[in-house]
Design an enzyme around this catalytic site. Sequence first.
Site, mmCIF file in Angstrom:
data_model
loop_
_atom_site.group_PDB
_atom_site.id
_atom_site.type_symbol
_atom_site.label_atom_id
_atom_site.label_comp_id
_atom_site.label_asym_id
_atom_site.label_seq_id
_atom_site.Cartn_x
_atom_site.Cartn_y
_atom_site.Cartn_z
ATOM 1 N N SER A 1 33.451 69.064 26.139
ATOM 2 C CA SER A 1 34.576 69.250 25.099
ATOM 3 C C SER A 1 35.881 69.509 25.777
ATOM 4 C CB SER A 1 34.230 70.453 24.282
ATOM 5 O OG SER A 1 33.697 71.614 24.977
ATOM 6 N N HIS B 1 25.268 69.109 24.159
ATOM 7 C CA HIS B 1 26.262 70.060 24.309
ATOM 8 C C HIS B 1 26.289 71.015 23.104
ATOM 9 C CE1 HIS B 1 30.068 71.787 25.696
ATOM 10 N NE2 HIS B 1 30.786 70.894 25.302
ATOM 11 N N HIS C 1 20.832 73.573 32.064
ATOM 12 C CA HIS C 1 22.294 73.415 32.139
ATOM 13 C C HIS C 1 22.767 72.650 33.462
ATOM 14 C CE1 HIS C 1 26.613 74.674 32.214
ATOM 15 N NE2 HIS C 1 26.304 74.943 30.963
ATOM 16 N N ARG D 1 25.977 84.286 28.839
ATOM 17 C CA ARG D 1 26.308 84.240 27.353
ATOM 18 C C ARG D 1 24.905 84.427 26.492
ATOM 19 N NH1 ARG D 1 29.309 78.722 27.249
ATOM 20 N NH2 ARG D 1 27.044 78.381 28.448
ATOM 21 N N ASP E 1 23.098 78.613 23.726
ATOM 22 C CA ASP E 1 22.648 78.041 22.276
ATOM 23 C C ASP E 1 21.099 78.269 22.103
ATOM 24 O OD1 ASP E 1 24.981 76.670 22.171
ATOM 25 O OD2 ASP E 1 24.412 74.943 23.462
HETATM 26 N N1 CMX Z 1 14.041 70.284 28.156
HETATM 27 C C1 CMX Z 1 13.332 69.217 28.668
HETATM 28 N N2 CMX Z 1 13.846 68.495 29.617
HETATM 29 C C2 CMX Z 1 14.865 68.692 30.282
HETATM 30 C C3 CMX Z 1 15.748 69.968 29.616
HETATM 31 C C4 CMX Z 1 15.022 70.695 28.634
HETATM 32 N N3 CMX Z 1 15.809 72.028 28.177
HETATM 33 N N4 CMX Z 1 16.604 70.174 30.558
HETATM 34 C C5 CMX Z 1 16.669 69.281 31.401
HETATM 35 N N5 CMX Z 1 15.568 68.244 31.105
HETATM 36 C C6 CMX Z 1 15.245 67.143 31.940
HETATM 37 C C7 CMX Z 1 16.545 66.069 31.685
HETATM 38 O O1 CMX Z 1 16.399 65.517 30.451
HETATM 39 C C8 CMX Z 1 16.222 65.389 32.901
HETATM 40 O O2 CMX Z 1 15.260 64.427 32.728
HETATM 41 P P1 CMX Z 1 15.294 62.827 32.802
HETATM 42 O O3 CMX Z 1 15.242 62.917 34.607
HETATM 43 O O4 CMX Z 1 13.982 62.113 32.408
HETATM 44 O O5 CMX Z 1 16.617 62.280 32.462
HETATM 45 C C9 CMX Z 1 15.741 65.947 33.970
HETATM 46 O O6 CMX Z 1 15.284 67.240 33.325
HETATM 47 C C10 CMX Z 1 16.850 66.561 34.885
HETATM 48 O O7 CMX Z 1 17.926 67.026 34.232
HETATM 49 P P2 CMX Z 1 18.774 68.251 34.913
HETATM 50 O O8 CMX Z 1 19.795 67.703 35.926
HETATM 51 O O9 CMX Z 1 18.134 69.601 34.894
HETATM 52 O O10 CMX Z 1 20.009 68.596 33.525
HETATM 53 P P3 CMX Z 1 21.365 67.862 33.235
HETATM 54 O O11 CMX Z 1 22.406 68.264 33.951
HETATM 55 O O12 CMX Z 1 21.115 66.263 33.265
HETATM 56 O O13 CMX Z 1 21.449 68.122 31.740
HETATM 57 C C11 CMX Z 1 21.576 69.562 29.909
HETATM 58 C C12 CMX Z 1 21.945 69.235 31.370
HETATM 59 C C13 CMX Z 1 21.992 71.011 29.226
HETATM 60 C C14 CMX Z 1 21.928 68.408 29.079
HETATM 61 C C15 CMX Z 1 19.820 69.681 29.728
HETATM 62 O O14 CMX Z 1 19.436 70.757 30.513
HETATM 63 C C16 CMX Z 1 19.380 69.470 28.421
HETATM 64 O O15 CMX Z 1 19.251 68.588 27.827
HETATM 65 N N6 CMX Z 1 19.235 70.967 27.620
HETATM 66 C C17 CMX Z 1 18.719 70.782 26.401
HETATM 67 C C18 CMX Z 1 19.824 70.714 25.510
HETATM 68 C C19 CMX Z 1 20.818 71.907 25.598
HETATM 69 O O16 CMX Z 1 20.323 73.107 25.376
HETATM 70 N N7 CMX Z 1 22.109 71.720 25.563
HETATM 71 C C20 CMX Z 1 23.270 72.553 25.647
HETATM 72 C C21 CMX Z 1 23.605 72.976 27.010
HETATM 73 C C22 CMX Z 1 24.871 74.080 26.768
HETATM 74 C C23 CMX Z 1 26.085 73.694 25.938
HETATM 75 O O17 CMX Z 1 26.902 72.855 26.571
HETATM 76 O O18 CMX Z 1 26.448 73.969 25.057
#
Ligand code: CMX
Length: 468
Positions: free
Chosen positions: A275, A305, A351, A360, A406
């Site tokens: 964002s 996000h 994250h 937070r 979140d």
């Molecule tokens: N549950 C399951 N798998 C997860 C995970 C979770 N909560 N968090 C990361 N992973 C997975 C990723 O999907 C990725 O899988 P692939 O290799 O198969 O693609 C792997 O672990 C590596 O990811 P990462 O490097 O740890 O995380 P990223 O930097 O790529 O992504 C985020 C970060 C937040 C998008 C991810 O942790 C996620 O999807 N979390 C759940 C959604 C969420 O809570 N988002 C809110 C974030 C805060 C905000 O912006 O508001």
Amino acid sequence: MSLLRTAAFRLIQSNRAFCPALAVGYRHKSTSTNLKDVLANIIPVKQKEVAEFRKNFGNKSVGEVTVDQMYGGMRGIKALVTETSLLDAEEGIAFRGYPIPKCQQLLPKGNGGKGEEPLPEGLFWLLVTGEIPTQAQADAITKAWNARAALPNHVITMLNNFPSNLHPMSQFSAAITALNSESKFAKAYADGVKKSLYWEYVYEDAMDLIAKLPTVAAIIYRNLYRDGTSVGVIDPNKDWSWNFTSMLGFEDPDFTEVMRMYLTIHSDHEGGNVSAHATHLIGSALSDPYLSFAGGINGLAGPLHGLANQEVLIWLTKVQKELGNNYTEQKLKDFVWSTLKAGQVVPGYGHAVLRKTDPRYICQREFALKKLPNDPMFKLVSSLFKIIPDILLEQGKTKNPWPNVDAHSGVLLQYYGMKEMNYYTVLFGVSRALGCMASLIWDRALGLPLERPKSYDTPGLKKLVGAN
Ligand code: CMX
């Protein structure tokens, strides 16, 4: 208790004690209650500092970029300057050097200073100036926002005509875009304003936009989830969060405190998140602040996000429905594994930058421990906090197994009666305006140019690294 769980609770404790602002030192310098005047004094000093820094260090390298980073969402590439906040992987967010507990301690409170949580107005002052405001300075922001809150009729008509199946975030984004009929920056640009004055008009738009967002958000809420009655009028003697909760139709003073905290802690998370980055990028084309922030809001609406707060509550409700309130640890573990095995993410965990429990999250947990320790949903969230990190580590993919912001916000909202999960990201959006707008003012004050990084196709990249 497993080693990992013990570590999780140690992290809570260490987060409580962490206080790098001690190293920063308490800063309050200006006495004027006019933010624009204060800013006008600070900007030339900062411009000079940046000009000298660039003159002396402009050709210094800050790191290399690997092929993996280019395919991997640009993680870790140092490529943006954002003055308002800094995210440390271990310590979490610091707003102008002040971590959340320090902000809670130092920023002016609501209810004429007698409240418990900081006023977002004070946080905005801090983000813009780098100085902790006095109560009078925060109150002056309240007064300015209350005076700028009215919406043009065409936006109200548009909101009232949206179909009830249009997601609240789509309505929010469309209304923000349409508000650009009011843009003072767009008008000044069309009239040929000089570059050195851009920030003044962006400042005016930023103040107007932030002032109007609670009314827009409240109309969306009432149209979708109440009987569509008027949101009423702004009370000029009450703060931004009080007016917002009142327009939404909530009267519990504790809910207003939740709102003050919520709107403060969701405001800013340095510059690279979707964002903030989208707002900054669009603003670099000199699109006005309304258009820029609407782009940021569209990014916030993604499930990876800001939409994650909605996803968390939907997921928690499924857990409750399936297991009831008498779940066992093993049953919870099985549910988490079934989510992962279905190829889904566990919402609210992980994250892109953080490698520790999000401060937070901690701050909301502390509020819940104080005000709603026996709420079944809070107890569920606490139980999950004990088991999910172990499971994510065992799965072995996630770089950060800890909860983010979140994972907790919806629990507080539902406790006070706001149970409409699809709406939660709109609240995140109202708050995120504070950080995005503070940064946009500085983008123009520092004369940052059009953002235009270089991209490659795979054949070009192979050639670049000698892979052919
Ligand atoms: N549950 C399951 N798998 C997860 C995970 C979770 N909560 N968090 C990361 N992973 C997975 C990723 O999907 C990725 O899988 P692939 O290799 O198969 O693609 C792997 O672990 C590596 O990811 P990462 O490097 O740890 O995380 P990223 O930097 O790529 O992504 C985020 C970060 C937040 C998008 C991810 O942790 C996620 O999807 N979390 C759940 C959604 C969420 O809570 N988002 C809110 C974030 C805060 C905000 O912006 O508001």
